[in-house]
Design a protein around this motif. Structure first.
Motif, PDB file in Angstrom:
ATOM      1  N   LYS A   1       0.829  -1.205   0.000  1.00 15.71           N
ATOM      2  CA  LYS A   1       0.000   0.000   0.000  1.00 15.71           C
ATOM      3  C   LYS A   1       0.867   1.261   0.000  1.00 15.71           C
ATOM      4  CE  LYS A   1      -2.882   2.223   3.438  1.00 15.71           C
ATOM      5  NZ  LYS A   1      -3.744   2.004   4.600  1.00 15.71           N
ATOM      6  N   ASN A   2       1.917   1.266   0.813  1.00 15.53           N
ATOM      7  CA  ASN A   2       2.796   2.437   0.861  1.00 15.53           C
ATOM      8  C   ASN A   2       3.466   2.674  -0.493  1.00 15.53           C
ATOM      9  OD1 ASN A   2       5.653   3.718   1.400  1.00 15.53           O
ATOM     10  ND2 ASN A   2       4.342   4.348   3.103  1.00 15.53           N
TER      11      ASN A   2
ATOM     12  N   LYS B   1       0.938   4.158  -2.864  1.00 13.35           N
ATOM     13  CA  LYS B   1       0.666   5.576  -2.603  1.00 13.35           C
ATOM     14  C   LYS B   1       1.689   6.490  -3.267  1.00 13.35           C
ATOM     15  CE  LYS B   1      -1.850   5.665   1.725  1.00 13.35           C
ATOM     16  NZ  LYS B   1      -1.756   6.044   3.140  1.00 13.35           N
ATOM     17  N   ARG B   2       2.893   5.965  -3.485  1.00 12.99           N
ATOM     18  CA  ARG B   2       3.945   6.790  -4.070  1.00 12.99           C
ATOM     19  C   ARG B   2       3.835   6.886  -5.591  1.00 12.99           C
ATOM     20  NH1 ARG B   2       7.547   7.937   0.151  1.00 12.99           N
ATOM     21  NH2 ARG B   2       7.197   6.566   1.916  1.00 12.99           N
TER      22      ARG B   2
ATOM     23  N   ILE C   1       1.501   8.176  -7.335  1.00  7.07           N
ATOM     24  CA  ILE C   1       1.074   9.549  -7.673  1.00  7.07           C
ATOM     25  C   ILE C   1       2.268  10.506  -7.677  1.00  7.07           C
ATOM     26  CG2 ILE C   1      -0.431  11.471  -6.971  1.00  7.07           C
ATOM     27  CD1 ILE C   1      -1.999   9.210  -5.347  1.00  7.07           C
ATOM     28  N   ALA C   2       3.136  10.348  -6.663  1.00  6.17           N
ATOM     29  CA  ALA C   2       4.261  11.281  -6.498  1.00  6.17           C
ATOM     30  C   ALA C   2       5.275  11.177  -7.638  1.00  6.17           C
ATOM     31  CB  ALA C   2       4.946  11.037  -5.161  1.00  6.17           C
TER      32      ALA C   2
ATOM     33  N   THR D   1      13.795   9.896  -4.311  1.00  6.37           N
ATOM     34  CA  THR D   1      13.543   9.715  -2.882  1.00  6.37           C
ATOM     35  C   THR D   1      12.369   8.753  -2.665  1.00  6.37           C
ATOM     36  OG1 THR D   1      14.383  11.894  -2.363  1.00  6.37           O
ATOM     37  CG2 THR D   1      12.869  10.936  -0.790  1.00  6.37           C
ATOM     38  N   HIS D   2      11.307   8.963  -3.437  1.00  6.51           N
ATOM     39  CA  HIS D   2      10.167   8.043  -3.318  1.00  6.51           C
ATOM     40  C   HIS D   2      10.570   6.626  -3.735  1.00  6.51           C
ATOM     41  CE1 HIS D   2       7.136  10.870  -2.047  1.00  6.51           C
ATOM     42  NE2 HIS D   2       7.527  11.731  -2.980  1.00  6.51           N
TER      43      HIS D   2
ATOM     44  N   LEU E   1      13.503   5.339  -3.435  1.00  3.05           N
ATOM     45  CA  LEU E   1      14.307   4.778  -2.334  1.00  3.05           C
ATOM     46  C   LEU E   1      13.394   4.120  -1.298  1.00  3.05           C
ATOM     47  CD1 LEU E   1      16.948   7.522  -1.375  1.00  3.05           C
ATOM     48  CD2 LEU E   1      17.447   5.130  -1.922  1.00  3.05           C
ATOM     49  N   PHE E   2      12.309   4.815  -0.965  1.00  2.00           N
ATOM     50  CA  PHE E   2      11.379   4.241   0.014  1.00  2.00           C
ATOM     51  C   PHE E   2      10.677   3.004  -0.555  1.00  2.00           C
ATOM     52  CE2 PHE E   2      11.637   8.406   2.236  1.00  2.00           C
ATOM     53  CZ  PHE E   2      11.875   7.937   3.512  1.00  2.00           C
TER      54      PHE E   2
ATOM     55  N   LYS F   1      13.086   0.213  -0.289  1.00  2.00           N
ATOM     56  CA  LYS F   1      13.154  -0.218   1.116  1.00  2.00           C
ATOM     57  C   LYS F   1      11.913  -1.051   1.467  1.00  2.00           C
ATOM     58  CE  LYS F   1      15.048  -0.301   5.187  1.00  2.00           C
ATOM     59  NZ  LYS F   1      16.284  -1.098   5.321  1.00  2.00           N
TER      60      LYS F   1
ATOM     61  N   PHE G   1      15.610   8.336   6.070  1.00  2.00           N
ATOM     62  CA  PHE G   1      15.263   7.027   6.628  1.00  2.00           C
ATOM     63  C   PHE G   1      15.167   7.096   8.159  1.00  2.00           C
ATOM     64  CE2 PHE G   1      16.600   5.239   2.472  1.00  2.00           C
ATOM     65  CZ  PHE G   1      15.496   4.446   2.242  1.00  2.00           C
TER      66      PHE G   1
ATOM     67  N   ASN H   1       4.031  10.617   1.378  1.00  2.00           N
ATOM     68  CA  ASN H   1       3.955   9.591   0.335  1.00  2.00           C
ATOM     69  C   ASN H   1       3.568  10.153  -1.024  1.00  2.00           C
ATOM     70  OD1 ASN H   1       4.423   7.648   2.255  1.00  2.00           O
ATOM     71  ND2 ASN H   1       2.243   7.272   2.638  1.00  2.00           N
ATOM     72  N   THR H   2       2.718  11.178  -1.004  1.00  2.00           N
ATOM     73  CA  THR H   2       2.174  11.672  -2.261  1.00  2.00           C
ATOM     74  C   THR H   2       2.740  13.042  -2.642  1.00  2.00           C
ATOM     75  OG1 THR H   2       0.314  12.412  -0.937  1.00  2.00           O
ATOM     76  CG2 THR H   2       0.013  10.385  -2.159  1.00  2.00           C
ATOM     77  N   LEU H   3       3.781  13.465  -1.934  1.00  2.00           N
ATOM     78  CA  LEU H   3       4.401  14.766  -2.231  1.00  2.00           C
ATOM     79  C   LEU H   3       5.178  14.703  -3.539  1.00  2.00           C
ATOM     80  CD1 LEU H   3       6.063  16.257   0.966  1.00  2.00           C
ATOM     81  CD2 LEU H   3       4.056  17.062  -0.259  1.00  2.00           C
ATOM     82  N   GLY H   4       4.565  15.163  -4.611  1.00  2.00           N
ATOM     83  CA  GLY H   4       5.248  15.109  -5.902  1.00  2.00           C
ATOM     84  C   GLY H   4       6.162  16.293  -6.095  1.00  2.00           C
TER      85      GLY H   4
END
Lengths: 237, 237
Positions: A103-104, A107-108, A110-111, A187-188, A190-191, A194, B191, B230-233
Protein backbone atom coordinates in the motif's frame (compact mmCIF):
# COMPACT_ATOMS: atom_id res chain seq x y z
CA UNK A 1 -17.40 -35.68 23.19
CA UNK A 2 -15.02 -38.48 22.32
CA UNK A 3 -11.32 -37.62 22.00
CA UNK A 4 -11.47 -38.25 18.26
CA UNK A 5 -14.36 -35.81 17.94
CA UNK A 6 -12.38 -33.18 19.89
CA UNK A 7 -9.34 -33.83 17.73
CA UNK A 8 -11.34 -33.48 14.55
CA UNK A 9 -13.00 -30.22 15.64
CA UNK A 10 -9.58 -28.86 16.51
CA UNK A 11 -8.20 -30.00 13.16
CA UNK A 12 -11.06 -28.26 11.40
CA UNK A 13 -10.29 -25.01 13.22
CA UNK A 14 -6.63 -25.31 12.36
CA UNK A 15 -7.38 -26.08 8.73
CA UNK A 16 -9.56 -23.00 8.59
CA UNK A 17 -6.79 -20.83 10.05
CA UNK A 18 -4.23 -22.26 7.63
CA UNK A 19 -6.53 -21.61 4.69
CA UNK A 20 -7.01 -17.99 5.79
CA UNK A 21 -3.21 -17.57 6.08
CA UNK A 22 -2.79 -18.90 2.53
CA UNK A 23 -5.43 -16.46 1.28
CA UNK A 24 -3.81 -13.57 3.12
CA UNK A 25 -0.44 -14.56 1.64
CA UNK A 26 -1.88 -14.70 -1.88
CA UNK A 27 -3.46 -11.26 -1.50
CA UNK A 28 -0.32 -9.71 0.05
CA UNK A 29 1.82 -11.06 -2.83
CA UNK A 30 -0.63 -9.76 -5.42
CA UNK A 31 -0.76 -6.33 -3.78
CA UNK A 32 3.03 -5.99 -3.73
CA UNK A 33 3.44 -7.21 -7.33
CA UNK A 34 0.67 -4.84 -8.49
CA UNK A 35 2.15 -1.92 -6.54
CA UNK A 36 5.52 -2.30 -8.29
CA UNK A 37 3.80 -2.70 -11.67
CA UNK A 38 1.71 0.41 -11.00
CA UNK A 39 4.90 2.26 -10.07
CA UNK A 40 6.90 1.41 -13.18
CA UNK A 41 3.95 1.85 -15.56
CA UNK A 42 2.49 4.95 -13.79
CA UNK A 43 -0.85 3.16 -13.46
CA UNK A 44 -2.87 5.21 -10.96
CA UNK A 45 -5.92 2.97 -11.20
CA UNK A 46 -3.95 -0.14 -10.28
CA UNK A 47 -2.31 1.76 -7.41
CA UNK A 48 -5.76 2.71 -6.14
CA UNK A 49 -6.85 -0.93 -6.15
CA UNK A 50 -3.82 -1.94 -4.11
CA UNK A 51 -4.62 0.79 -1.59
CA UNK A 52 -8.22 -0.36 -1.18
CA UNK A 53 -7.25 -4.06 -1.04
CA UNK A 54 -5.32 -3.32 2.14
CA UNK A 55 -8.61 -3.08 4.04
CA UNK A 56 -9.34 -6.73 3.16
CA UNK A 57 -5.99 -7.82 4.52
CA UNK A 58 -6.43 -5.84 7.74
CA UNK A 59 -9.80 -7.39 8.40
CA UNK A 60 -8.47 -10.87 7.54
CA UNK A 61 -5.79 -10.45 10.20
CA UNK A 62 -8.39 -9.46 12.79
CA UNK A 63 -10.51 -12.43 11.80
CA UNK A 64 -7.54 -14.82 12.16
CA UNK A 65 -6.88 -13.37 15.60
CA UNK A 66 -10.51 -13.81 16.67
CA UNK A 67 -10.63 -17.35 15.34
CA UNK A 68 -7.32 -18.24 17.01
CA UNK A 69 -8.54 -16.93 20.38
CA UNK A 70 -11.83 -18.82 20.11
CA UNK A 71 -9.94 -21.98 19.09
CA UNK A 72 -7.55 -21.73 22.04
CA UNK A 73 -10.44 -21.09 24.47
CA UNK A 74 -12.56 -23.98 23.13
CA UNK A 75 -9.95 -26.64 22.34
CA UNK A 76 -7.35 -25.71 24.96
CA UNK A 77 -4.43 -26.97 22.93
CA UNK A 78 -1.03 -27.38 24.59
CA UNK A 79 2.60 -27.85 23.46
CA UNK A 80 3.04 -28.10 19.69
CA UNK A 81 -0.65 -27.46 18.95
CA UNK A 82 -0.65 -24.25 20.97
CA UNK A 83 2.63 -23.18 19.38
CA UNK A 84 1.07 -23.67 15.97
CA UNK A 85 -1.85 -21.36 16.72
CA UNK A 86 0.38 -18.69 18.27
CA UNK A 87 2.63 -19.03 15.22
CA UNK A 88 -0.36 -18.50 12.96
CA UNK A 89 -1.05 -15.19 14.72
CA UNK A 90 2.53 -14.07 14.11
CA UNK A 91 2.39 -15.02 10.45
CA UNK A 92 -0.91 -13.19 9.98
CA UNK A 93 0.69 -10.07 11.50
CA UNK A 94 3.68 -10.35 9.13
CA UNK A 95 1.38 -10.71 6.11
CA UNK A 96 -0.70 -7.75 7.19
CA UNK A 97 2.51 -5.69 7.30
CA UNK A 98 3.54 -6.94 3.85
CA UNK A 99 0.21 -5.57 2.63
CA UNK A 100 1.01 -2.23 4.30
CA UNK A 101 4.29 -2.12 2.39
CA UNK A 102 2.46 -2.75 -0.89
CA UNK A 103 0.00 0.00 0.00
CA UNK A 104 2.80 2.44 0.86
CA UNK A 105 4.48 1.70 -2.49
CA UNK A 106 1.17 2.20 -4.30
CA UNK A 107 0.67 5.58 -2.60
CA UNK A 108 3.94 6.79 -4.07
CA UNK A 109 2.77 6.12 -7.65
CA UNK A 110 1.07 9.55 -7.67
CA UNK A 111 4.26 11.28 -6.50
CA UNK A 112 6.43 9.85 -9.29
CA UNK A 113 3.83 10.06 -12.07
CA UNK A 114 5.11 13.49 -13.17
CA UNK A 115 8.57 12.25 -14.11
CA UNK A 116 7.99 8.53 -14.53
CA UNK A 117 10.54 5.92 -13.46
CA UNK A 118 13.74 5.68 -15.55
CA UNK A 119 13.94 2.31 -17.33
CA UNK A 120 17.10 1.15 -15.57
CA UNK A 121 15.69 1.90 -12.12
CA UNK A 122 12.39 0.27 -13.06
CA UNK A 123 14.25 -2.92 -13.96
CA UNK A 124 16.14 -2.80 -10.65
CA UNK A 125 12.92 -2.41 -8.68
CA UNK A 126 11.21 -5.20 -10.61
CA UNK A 127 14.13 -7.53 -10.05
CA UNK A 128 14.19 -6.78 -6.31
CA UNK A 129 10.44 -7.28 -6.13
CA UNK A 130 10.56 -10.60 -7.99
CA UNK A 131 13.16 -11.96 -5.60
CA UNK A 132 11.27 -10.78 -2.52
CA UNK A 133 7.98 -12.19 -3.78
CA UNK A 134 9.55 -15.54 -4.71
CA UNK A 135 10.89 -15.71 -1.18
CA UNK A 136 7.45 -14.89 0.25
CA UNK A 137 5.78 -17.43 -2.00
CA UNK A 138 8.26 -20.15 -1.08
CA UNK A 139 7.93 -19.51 2.63
CA UNK A 140 4.14 -19.76 2.33
CA UNK A 141 4.58 -23.06 0.50
CA UNK A 142 6.70 -24.28 3.40
CA UNK A 143 3.97 -23.12 5.79
CA UNK A 144 1.48 -25.28 3.86
CA UNK A 145 3.90 -28.26 3.96
CA UNK A 146 6.01 -27.56 7.03
CA UNK A 147 9.71 -28.41 7.10
CA UNK A 148 12.11 -26.87 9.60
CA UNK A 149 14.99 -27.53 7.20
CA UNK A 150 13.36 -25.70 4.28
CA UNK A 151 12.33 -22.83 6.56
CA UNK A 152 15.93 -22.48 7.68
CA UNK A 153 17.17 -22.45 4.06
CA UNK A 154 14.79 -19.61 3.12
CA UNK A 155 15.78 -17.64 6.18
CA UNK A 156 19.42 -17.65 5.10
CA UNK A 157 18.63 -16.55 1.56
CA UNK A 158 17.59 -13.04 2.56
CA UNK A 159 21.17 -11.90 1.94
CA UNK A 160 20.71 -11.90 -1.84
CA UNK A 161 17.81 -9.43 -1.58
CA UNK A 162 19.86 -7.21 0.72
CA UNK A 163 22.75 -7.11 -1.77
CA UNK A 164 20.47 -6.08 -4.65
CA UNK A 165 18.77 -3.50 -2.47
CA UNK A 166 22.13 -1.98 -1.56
CA UNK A 167 23.16 -1.74 -5.20
CA UNK A 168 19.82 -0.11 -6.12
CA UNK A 169 20.32 2.33 -3.23
CA UNK A 170 23.69 3.38 -4.70
CA UNK A 171 22.19 3.76 -8.14
CA UNK A 172 19.37 5.97 -6.85
CA UNK A 173 21.88 8.24 -5.08
CA UNK A 174 23.85 8.55 -8.33
CA UNK A 175 20.74 9.63 -10.22
CA UNK A 176 20.01 12.26 -7.60
CA UNK A 177 23.54 13.64 -7.75
CA UNK A 178 23.53 13.78 -11.54
CA UNK A 179 20.46 15.99 -11.70
CA UNK A 180 18.65 17.65 -8.78
CA UNK A 181 15.39 17.37 -10.73
CA UNK A 182 15.56 13.61 -10.07
CA UNK A 183 15.66 14.06 -6.30
CA UNK A 184 11.95 13.96 -5.46
CA UNK A 185 11.21 10.94 -7.64
CA UNK A 186 14.33 9.08 -6.55
CA UNK A 187 13.54 9.72 -2.88
CA UNK A 188 10.17 8.04 -3.32
CA UNK A 189 11.84 5.20 -5.21
CA UNK A 190 14.31 4.78 -2.33
CA UNK A 191 11.38 4.24 0.01
CA UNK A 192 9.77 1.85 -2.48
CA UNK A 193 13.00 -0.14 -2.68
CA UNK A 194 13.15 -0.22 1.12
CA UNK A 195 9.52 -1.39 1.22
CA UNK A 196 10.37 -4.26 -1.12
CA UNK A 197 13.48 -5.17 0.83
CA UNK A 198 11.30 -5.33 3.96
CA UNK A 199 9.02 -7.89 2.28
CA UNK A 200 12.10 -10.11 2.36
CA UNK A 201 12.48 -9.41 6.09
CA UNK A 202 8.89 -10.48 6.70
CA UNK A 203 9.44 -13.66 4.68
CA UNK A 204 12.43 -14.29 6.95
CA UNK A 205 10.26 -13.69 10.03
CA UNK A 206 7.71 -16.17 8.70
CA UNK A 207 10.48 -18.73 8.07
CA UNK A 208 11.61 -18.31 11.69
CA UNK A 209 8.04 -18.77 12.93
CA UNK A 210 7.64 -21.98 10.87
CA UNK A 211 10.92 -23.26 12.30
CA UNK A 212 9.67 -22.42 15.78
CA UNK A 213 6.34 -24.17 15.24
CA UNK A 214 8.10 -27.29 13.96
CA UNK A 215 10.86 -27.51 16.56
CA UNK A 216 9.77 -25.45 19.59
CA UNK A 217 13.03 -23.49 19.44
CA UNK A 218 14.46 -20.52 17.59
CA UNK A 219 16.78 -21.09 14.62
CA UNK A 220 20.47 -21.23 15.60
CA UNK A 221 22.74 -18.27 15.05
CA UNK A 222 22.19 -14.69 13.96
CA UNK A 223 19.81 -14.03 11.15
CA UNK A 224 21.43 -12.70 7.98
CA UNK A 225 22.79 -9.16 8.21
CA UNK A 226 20.64 -6.16 7.41
CA UNK A 227 21.31 -4.48 4.12
CA UNK A 228 24.65 -2.68 4.13
CA UNK A 229 23.16 0.52 2.67
CA UNK A 230 22.74 1.74 6.27
CA UNK A 231 26.42 2.47 6.55
CA UNK A 232 27.11 3.68 3.01
CA UNK A 233 28.75 7.01 3.66
CA UNK A 234 29.98 7.46 0.12
CA UNK A 235 28.82 5.98 -3.11
CA UNK A 236 32.01 6.63 -5.03
CA UNK A 237 33.99 3.77 -3.50
CA UNK B 1 -5.65 -26.67 43.80
CA UNK B 2 -8.37 -24.37 45.04
CA UNK B 3 -9.80 -21.83 42.58
CA UNK B 4 -8.19 -18.99 44.54
CA UNK B 5 -4.81 -20.70 44.26
CA UNK B 6 -5.29 -21.12 40.51
CA UNK B 7 -6.34 -17.50 40.22
CA UNK B 8 -3.34 -16.30 42.13
CA UNK B 9 -0.89 -18.39 40.10
CA UNK B 10 -2.43 -16.98 36.94
CA UNK B 11 -2.21 -13.45 38.33
CA UNK B 12 1.44 -14.02 39.13
CA UNK B 13 2.12 -15.12 35.56
CA UNK B 14 0.29 -12.11 34.20
CA UNK B 15 2.12 -9.76 36.53
CA UNK B 16 5.40 -11.22 35.34
CA UNK B 17 4.43 -10.72 31.68
CA UNK B 18 3.33 -7.14 32.34
CA UNK B 19 6.59 -6.39 34.12
CA UNK B 20 8.58 -7.76 31.18
CA UNK B 21 6.54 -5.59 28.79
CA UNK B 22 7.32 -2.50 30.89
CA UNK B 23 11.01 -3.37 30.86
CA UNK B 24 10.95 -3.93 27.11
CA UNK B 25 9.18 -0.59 26.68
CA UNK B 26 11.76 1.22 28.81
CA UNK B 27 14.64 -0.29 26.85
CA UNK B 28 13.03 0.42 23.47
CA UNK B 29 12.44 4.07 24.44
CA UNK B 30 16.02 4.43 25.68
CA UNK B 31 17.43 2.87 22.50
CA UNK B 32 15.47 5.24 20.25
CA UNK B 33 16.32 8.33 22.30
CA UNK B 34 20.01 7.33 22.35
CA UNK B 35 20.01 6.58 18.62
CA UNK B 36 18.77 10.09 17.80
CA UNK B 37 21.24 11.63 20.25
CA UNK B 38 24.06 9.58 18.70
CA UNK B 39 22.94 10.79 15.28
CA UNK B 40 22.89 14.50 16.03
CA UNK B 41 26.08 14.42 18.10
CA UNK B 42 27.97 11.97 15.84
CA UNK B 43 28.55 9.68 18.82
CA UNK B 44 29.72 6.36 17.38
CA UNK B 45 30.14 4.73 20.79
CA UNK B 46 26.56 5.45 21.81
CA UNK B 47 25.34 4.18 18.44
CA UNK B 48 27.25 0.95 19.03
CA UNK B 49 25.58 0.49 22.40
CA UNK B 50 22.13 0.91 20.84
CA UNK B 51 23.02 -1.70 18.22
CA UNK B 52 24.13 -4.22 20.84
CA UNK B 53 21.14 -3.50 23.13
CA UNK B 54 18.85 -4.77 20.38
CA UNK B 55 19.89 -8.34 21.19
CA UNK B 56 18.46 -7.91 24.71
CA UNK B 57 15.12 -6.75 23.31
CA UNK B 58 14.97 -9.63 20.82
CA UNK B 59 15.56 -12.18 23.52
CA UNK B 60 13.02 -10.47 25.82
CA UNK B 61 10.39 -10.82 23.12
CA UNK B 62 11.15 -14.54 22.76
CA UNK B 63 10.98 -14.95 26.52
CA UNK B 64 7.58 -13.19 26.67
CA UNK B 65 6.34 -15.49 23.94
CA UNK B 66 7.56 -18.61 25.78
CA UNK B 67 6.07 -17.45 29.06
CA UNK B 68 2.75 -16.57 27.40
CA UNK B 69 2.53 -20.01 25.79
CA UNK B 70 3.33 -21.78 29.05
CA UNK B 71 0.77 -19.61 30.87
CA UNK B 72 -1.96 -20.37 28.34
CA UNK B 73 -1.18 -24.11 28.46
CA UNK B 74 -1.12 -24.27 32.29
CA UNK B 75 -3.87 -21.82 33.26
CA UNK B 76 -6.12 -22.25 30.24
CA UNK B 77 -7.52 -18.72 30.42
CA UNK B 78 -10.58 -17.82 28.34
CA UNK B 79 -12.37 -14.64 27.24
CA UNK B 80 -10.81 -11.42 28.60
CA UNK B 81 -7.91 -13.24 30.29
CA UNK B 82 -6.94 -15.00 27.09
CA UNK B 83 -7.29 -11.75 25.15
CA UNK B 84 -4.93 -10.09 27.58
CA UNK B 85 -2.20 -12.67 27.05
CA UNK B 86 -2.58 -12.61 23.28
CA UNK B 87 -2.49 -8.80 23.48
CA UNK B 88 0.74 -9.00 25.47
CA UNK B 89 2.31 -11.01 22.63
CA UNK B 90 1.31 -8.33 20.13
CA UNK B 91 2.70 -5.54 22.27
CA UNK B 92 5.98 -7.40 22.78
CA UNK B 93 6.26 -7.73 18.98
CA UNK B 94 5.61 -3.99 18.51
CA UNK B 95 8.26 -3.11 21.10
CA UNK B 96 10.77 -5.45 19.51
CA UNK B 97 10.19 -3.60 16.22
CA UNK B 98 10.61 -0.22 17.91
CA UNK B 99 14.02 -1.47 19.04
CA UNK B 100 14.81 -2.47 15.44
CA UNK B 101 14.00 1.09 14.36
CA UNK B 102 16.36 2.48 17.00
CA UNK B 103 19.05 0.07 15.84
CA UNK B 104 18.55 1.03 12.20
CA UNK B 105 18.87 4.72 13.11
CA UNK B 106 22.02 3.98 15.13
CA UNK B 107 23.57 2.15 12.17
CA UNK B 108 23.24 5.29 10.07
CA UNK B 109 25.35 7.33 12.51
CA UNK B 110 28.51 6.07 10.78
CA UNK B 111 27.18 7.09 7.34
CA UNK B 112 26.50 10.70 8.35
CA UNK B 113 29.57 11.17 10.55
CA UNK B 114 31.57 12.61 7.66
CA UNK B 115 29.32 15.63 7.16
CA UNK B 116 27.49 15.80 10.48
CA UNK B 117 23.81 16.75 10.78
CA UNK B 118 22.93 20.42 10.07
CA UNK B 119 21.60 22.11 13.21
CA UNK B 120 18.14 22.83 11.82
CA UNK B 121 17.62 19.25 10.69
CA UNK B 122 18.96 17.97 14.01
CA UNK B 123 16.34 20.03 15.84
CA UNK B 124 13.62 18.68 13.53
CA UNK B 125 14.68 15.10 14.18
CA UNK B 126 14.89 15.66 17.92
CA UNK B 127 11.44 17.23 18.00
CA UNK B 128 9.95 14.35 16.00
CA UNK B 129 11.68 11.85 18.27
CA UNK B 130 10.46 13.56 21.46
CA UNK B 131 6.87 13.46 20.25
CA UNK B 132 7.08 9.82 19.20
CA UNK B 133 8.73 8.78 22.46
CA UNK B 134 6.19 10.69 24.57
CA UNK B 135 3.47 8.84 22.68
CA UNK B 136 5.20 5.52 23.32
CA UNK B 137 5.72 6.33 26.99
CA UNK B 138 2.09 7.36 27.44
CA UNK B 139 0.76 4.27 25.74
CA UNK B 140 2.91 2.11 28.01
CA UNK B 141 1.52 3.99 31.03
CA UNK B 142 -1.98 3.19 29.77
CA UNK B 143 -0.92 -0.45 29.42
CA UNK B 144 0.12 -0.42 33.10
CA UNK B 145 -3.21 1.21 34.10
CA UNK B 146 -5.58 0.16 31.32
CA UNK B 147 -8.24 2.52 30.04
CA UNK B 148 -9.95 2.04 26.67
CA UNK B 149 -10.75 5.75 26.55
CA UNK B 150 -7.14 6.84 27.07
CA UNK B 151 -5.91 4.25 24.57
CA UNK B 152 -8.32 5.66 21.99
CA UNK B 153 -7.12 9.23 22.67
CA UNK B 154 -3.46 8.26 22.07
CA UNK B 155 -4.37 6.42 18.90
CA UNK B 156 -5.89 9.56 17.42
CA UNK B 157 -2.90 11.72 18.30
CA UNK B 158 -0.59 10.08 15.77
CA UNK B 159 -1.58 12.76 13.24
CA UNK B 160 0.66 15.36 14.88
CA UNK B 161 3.73 13.18 14.39
CA UNK B 162 2.77 12.58 10.77
CA UNK B 163 2.50 16.32 10.12
CA UNK B 164 5.94 17.02 11.56
CA UNK B 165 7.42 14.10 9.67
CA UNK B 166 6.00 15.45 6.42
CA UNK B 167 7.46 18.90 7.04
CA UNK B 168 10.87 17.37 7.85
CA UNK B 169 10.64 15.33 4.66
CA UNK B 170 10.15 18.53 2.64
CA UNK B 171 13.04 20.21 4.39
CA UNK B 172 15.38 17.30 3.69
CA UNK B 173 14.46 17.38 -0.01
CA UNK B 174 15.22 21.12 -0.08
CA UNK B 175 18.68 20.53 1.41
CA UNK B 176 19.41 17.90 -1.21
CA UNK B 177 18.36 20.17 -4.04
CA UNK B 178 20.42 23.06 -2.75
CA UNK B 179 23.65 21.11 -2.79
CA UNK B 180 24.22 17.62 -4.21
CA UNK B 181 26.91 17.06 -1.57
CA UNK B 182 24.08 16.87 0.99
CA UNK B 183 22.37 14.02 -0.82
CA UNK B 184 23.97 11.01 0.89
CA UNK B 185 23.60 12.39 4.41
CA UNK B 186 20.07 13.65 3.81
CA UNK B 187 19.02 10.30 2.37
CA UNK B 188 20.11 8.59 5.58
CA UNK B 189 18.33 11.27 7.60
CA UNK B 190 15.16 10.66 5.56
CA UNK B 191 15.26 7.03 6.63
CA UNK B 192 15.95 8.06 10.23
CA UNK B 193 12.95 10.40 10.16
CA UNK B 194 10.84 7.58 8.74
CA UNK B 195 12.10 5.26 11.50
CA UNK B 196 11.03 7.76 14.13
CA UNK B 197 7.65 8.29 12.49
CA UNK B 198 7.17 4.53 12.58
CA UNK B 199 7.71 4.51 16.36
CA UNK B 200 4.49 6.55 16.44
CA UNK B 201 2.79 3.88 14.32
CA UNK B 202 3.83 1.19 16.78
CA UNK B 203 2.55 3.30 19.70
CA UNK B 204 -0.74 3.48 17.79
CA UNK B 205 -0.72 -0.30 17.31
CA UNK B 206 -0.17 -0.75 21.04
CA UNK B 207 -3.04 1.66 21.81
CA UNK B 208 -5.29 -0.44 19.55
CA UNK B 209 -4.21 -3.63 21.32
CA UNK B 210 -4.94 -2.10 24.74
CA UNK B 211 -8.37 -1.04 23.50
CA UNK B 212 -8.95 -4.55 22.21
CA UNK B 213 -7.87 -6.16 25.49
CA UNK B 214 -10.19 -3.85 27.45
CA UNK B 215 -13.26 -4.09 25.23
CA UNK B 216 -12.92 -7.22 23.09
CA UNK B 217 -13.45 -5.17 19.94
CA UNK B 218 -11.40 -3.02 17.59
CA UNK B 219 -11.52 0.79 17.91
CA UNK B 220 -14.23 2.38 15.74
CA UNK B 221 -13.37 4.10 12.47
CA UNK B 222 -10.22 4.36 10.41
CA UNK B 223 -6.96 4.93 12.18
CA UNK B 224 -5.38 8.32 11.49
CA UNK B 225 -4.02 8.78 7.98
CA UNK B 226 -0.48 7.85 7.07
CA UNK B 227 1.92 10.70 6.66
CA UNK B 228 1.16 12.71 3.52
CA UNK B 229 4.80 12.70 2.39
CA UNK B 230 3.95 9.59 0.34
CA UNK B 231 2.17 11.67 -2.26
CA UNK B 232 4.40 14.77 -2.23
CA UNK B 233 5.25 15.11 -5.90
CA UNK B 234 6.67 18.58 -5.59
CA UNK B 235 8.06 20.45 -2.65
CA UNK B 236 7.70 23.88 -4.18
CA UNK B 237 3.97 24.23 -3.59
Amino acid sequence: MSPSHILSAYDEDLKYLNRRISEMGGLAEQMCADAVRALVTSDGGLAQRVISDDVILDSAEREVQEKAIVTIARRQPVAADLREIIGTLRIAADLERVGDLGKNTAKRVIAVQGTGVPRKLARGLEHLSELALVQLKEVLDVFANPSAQKAEAIRLRDEEIDAIYTSLFRELLTYMMEDPRNITTCTHLLFCAKNIERIGDHATNIAETIYYIATGSQPEGERPKDDTSNTLGSISE
